[in-house]
Design a protein around this motif. Structure first.
Motif, PDB file in Angstrom:
ATOM      1  N   UNK A 106      -4.879   8.842   7.588  1.00 31.40           N
ATOM      2  CA  UNK A 106      -4.350   8.749   6.342  1.00 31.40           C
ATOM      3  C   UNK A 106      -2.980   7.667   6.349  1.00 31.40           C
ATOM      4  N   UNK A 107      -2.065   8.391   7.207  1.00 31.96           N
ATOM      5  CA  UNK A 107      -0.709   7.749   7.546  1.00 31.96           C
ATOM      6  C   UNK A 107      -0.833   6.478   7.870  1.00 31.96           C
ATOM      7  N   UNK A 108      -1.665   6.068   8.872  1.00 27.43           N
ATOM      8  CA  UNK A 108      -1.666   4.869   9.342  1.00 27.43           C
ATOM      9  C   UNK A 108      -2.345   3.788   8.298  1.00 27.43           C
ATOM     10  N   UNK A 109      -3.280   4.112   7.603  1.00 28.46           N
ATOM     11  CA  UNK A 109      -3.960   3.343   6.538  1.00 28.46           C
ATOM     12  C   UNK A 109      -3.081   3.209   5.456  1.00 28.46           C
ATOM     13  N   UNK A 110      -2.211   4.007   4.999  1.00 29.57           N
ATOM     14  CA  UNK A 110      -1.403   4.017   3.892  1.00 29.57           C
ATOM     15  C   UNK A 110      -0.237   3.024   4.423  1.00 29.57           C
ATOM     16  N   UNK A 111       0.204   3.174   5.497  1.00 33.27           N
ATOM     17  CA  UNK A 111       1.378   2.248   5.956  1.00 33.27           C
ATOM     18  C   UNK A 111       0.696   0.742   5.895  1.00 33.27           C
ATOM     19  N   UNK A 112      -0.349   0.629   6.563  1.00 31.48           N
ATOM     20  CA  UNK A 112      -0.847  -0.876   6.758  1.00 31.48           C
ATOM     21  C   UNK A 112      -1.303  -1.368   5.131  1.00 31.48           C
ATOM     22  N   UNK A 113      -1.668  -0.613   4.555  1.00 34.90           N
ATOM     23  CA  UNK A 113      -2.207  -1.186   3.069  1.00 34.90           C
ATOM     24  C   UNK A 113      -0.679  -1.574   2.349  1.00 34.90           C
ATOM     25  N   UNK A 114       0.238  -0.565   2.425  1.00 35.12           N
ATOM     26  CA  UNK A 114       1.576  -0.954   1.656  1.00 35.12           C
ATOM     27  C   UNK A 114       2.349  -2.387   2.435  1.00 35.12           C
ATOM     28  N   UNK A 115       2.179  -2.549   3.587  1.00 34.13           N
ATOM     29  CA  UNK A 115       3.127  -3.677   4.150  1.00 34.13           C
ATOM     30  C   UNK A 115       1.899  -4.848   3.807  1.00 34.13           C
ATOM     31  N   UNK A 116       0.672  -4.922   4.248  1.00 34.03           N
ATOM     32  CA  UNK A 116      -0.133  -6.013   3.802  1.00 34.03           C
ATOM     33  C   UNK A 116      -0.029  -6.325   2.502  1.00 34.03           C
ATOM     34  N   UNK A 117      -0.457  -5.152   1.541  1.00 38.11           N
ATOM     35  CA  UNK A 117      -0.403  -5.689   0.076  1.00 38.11           C
ATOM     36  C   UNK A 117       0.806  -5.996  -0.440  1.00 38.11           C
ATOM     37  N   UNK A 118       2.021  -5.563   0.241  1.00 38.85           N
ATOM     38  CA  UNK A 118       3.359  -5.977  -0.569  1.00 38.85           C
ATOM     39  C   UNK A 118       3.592  -7.478   0.207  1.00 38.85           C
ATOM     40  N   UNK A 119       3.157  -7.854   1.373  1.00 40.16           N
ATOM     41  CA  UNK A 119       3.622  -9.264   1.767  1.00 40.16           C
ATOM     42  C   UNK A 119       2.638 -10.132   1.032  1.00 40.16           C
ATOM     43  N   UNK A 202      -9.211  -0.447   0.728  1.00 39.38           N
ATOM     44  CA  UNK A 202      -9.273   0.066  -0.779  1.00 39.38           C
ATOM     45  C   UNK A 202      -8.244   0.292  -1.291  1.00 39.38           C
ATOM     46  N   UNK A 203      -6.928   0.212  -0.550  1.00 38.86           N
ATOM     47  CA  UNK A 203      -5.423   0.431  -1.132  1.00 38.86           C
ATOM     48  C   UNK A 203      -4.748  -0.828  -0.993  1.00 38.86           C
ATOM     49  N   UNK A 204      -5.216  -1.932  -0.453  1.00 43.14           N
ATOM     50  CA  UNK A 204      -4.420  -3.001  -0.617  1.00 43.14           C
ATOM     51  C   UNK A 204      -4.147  -3.739  -1.907  1.00 43.14           C
ATOM     52  N   UNK A 205      -5.286  -3.788  -2.568  1.00 40.70           N
ATOM     53  CA  UNK A 205      -5.156  -4.267  -3.996  1.00 40.70           C
ATOM     54  C   UNK A 205      -4.273  -3.767  -5.075  1.00 40.70           C
ATOM     55  N   UNK A 206      -4.046  -2.416  -4.721  1.00 38.13           N
ATOM     56  CA  UNK A 206      -3.230  -1.794  -5.733  1.00 38.13           C
ATOM     57  C   UNK A 206      -1.729  -2.251  -5.477  1.00 38.13           C
ATOM     58  N   UNK A 207      -1.273  -2.019  -4.156  1.00 39.09           N
ATOM     59  CA  UNK A 207      -0.003  -2.713  -3.751  1.00 39.09           C
ATOM     60  C   UNK A 207       0.188  -4.183  -3.844  1.00 39.09           C
ATOM     61  N   UNK A 208      -0.853  -4.796  -3.761  1.00 42.55           N
ATOM     62  CA  UNK A 208      -0.722  -6.126  -4.006  1.00 42.55           C
ATOM     63  C   UNK A 208      -0.092  -6.687  -5.549  1.00 42.55           C
ATOM     64  N   UNK A 209      -1.346  -5.960  -6.555  1.00 45.37           N
ATOM     65  CA  UNK A 209      -1.017  -6.424  -7.898  1.00 45.37           C
ATOM     66  C   UNK A 209       0.201  -6.090  -8.183  1.00 45.37           C
ATOM     67  N   UNK A 210       0.619  -4.813  -7.842  1.00 44.07           N
ATOM     68  CA  UNK A 210       1.950  -4.322  -8.291  1.00 44.07           C
ATOM     69  C   UNK A 210       3.091  -5.034  -8.006  1.00 44.07           C
TER      70      UNK A 210
END
Length: 325
Positions: A106-119, A202-210
């Protein structure tokens, strides 16, 4: 300092309330562990054995308020007793065995999703109205609306069963002895590719839109206009002026995600049979393992509240307005 003290006191009260709810929830569930064991034995267990079993696991009839204070003592001493599902292991032993797998997955996936989605969100906002923004933003909304269970099953079917590219279960090859060897570590990474990829996807979309929405709100601000007027490069204005301020609201979502890491991803861990905390919690619920359920939920609550408290502290350093308030 007064702000910090107020926040700490608030989270202490919130923890006590959450611990009380954690005490009540398992007891509101129908059935109890001893009755389940009795039923699984085909009702052939003699009454004396059933009574002895109840005393062994501490399920002695006593006033609810007395049980509550015993429970509070276990919370503050971190002694949650023996797990019924994993007897004779203690609850903490069971949770500590599953914790590294959950932190990794979960830690790796959250960090990946946050970095990729934010960029991606930063770039989509900077190029709003372009072909990239027209494709990536609706796609992120579509992916965000799909339940993780559906994406997990599709991923498992395509990459695990049809293409046979990735393993479909377990955290590593059971034929390999655990240890700090390349064979073992590579097997762990290989088995984690699908669950980590699914969770991150499944988490990238939320960070991207935000991040996109926050970024668009920053592009018309005076400091961004001033950056352009000073002749700064687009890259510097985009990241140093706009993205830095737009990142503040996203930090709350990131902290909540980090706090939920210790809860594991119940659905994904079940789909991929991954030995994390989410899977352990599911097994405990099925077996009505009250000590295990309570221990897991307390850890989840503490992690979530700690993550929120850290974000409050980070806000003080990132936003000068809070330091002056």
């Amino acid at each position: 300092m007064s702000f910090i003290i107020r926040r700490i006191m608030f989270y202490l009260v919130a923890f006590l309330v959450a611990a009380t709810i954690n005490f009540l929830l398992p007891r509101l569930m129908p059935g109890n562990p001893i009755d389940i064991m009795f039923a699984s034995a085909g009702n052939t267990m003699p009454p004396e054995a059933k009574k002895a079993l109840a005393e062994t696991f501490g399920f002695v009839e006593r006033p609810l308020i007395e049980e509550y204070f015993i429970y509070l003592k276990s919370v503050f001493t971190w002694d949650f007793g023996v797990s019924i599902k994993k007897y004779p292991l203690s609850v903490m032993d069971v949770l500590m065995q599953a914790l590294p797998w959950t932190l990794f997955l979960a830690g790796t996936s959250v960090i990946l999703a946050f970095c990729i989605g934010s960029l991606l969100g930063i770039y989509a906002a900077w190029k709003r109205g372009s072909g990239f923004d027209s494709v990536i933003s609706p796609s992120a909304l579509a992916v965000q609306s799909v339940p993780p269970l559906v994406i997990g099953i599709i991923t498992l079917y395509v990459f695990g069963l049809v293409l046979k590219l990735l393993p479909t279960s377990y955290a590593y090859d059971p034929s390999i002895d655990p240890g700090f060897t390349w064979e073992y570590l590579s097997s762990v990474g290989y088995h984690a590719l699908m669950p980590i990829g699914t969770l991150a996807f499944v988490s990238i979309g939320g960070y991207l839109i935000t991040m996109r929405n926050n970024m668009i709100g920053q592009l018309g601000e005076e400091h961004v206009v001033m950056g352009h007027a000073k002749g700064l490069t687009d890259k510097r204005v985009r990241y140093n002026y706009a993205a830095r301020n737009a990142l503040l609201p996203s930090m709350t979502a990131f902290a909540l995600s980090l706090g939920s890491v210790l809860g594991g991803s119940l659905i994904i861990e079940i789909v991929f049979n991954y030995p994390g905390l989410g899977n352990i919690l599911f097994q405990g619920i099925i077996a009505r393992d009250y000590p295990l359920i309570q221990g897991q939920l307390i850890i989840m609550t503490l992690a979530m509240l700690t993550a929120n408290l850290l974000v409050d502290f980070i806000y003080i350093f990132l936003d000068p307005r809070l330091r002056k308030a």
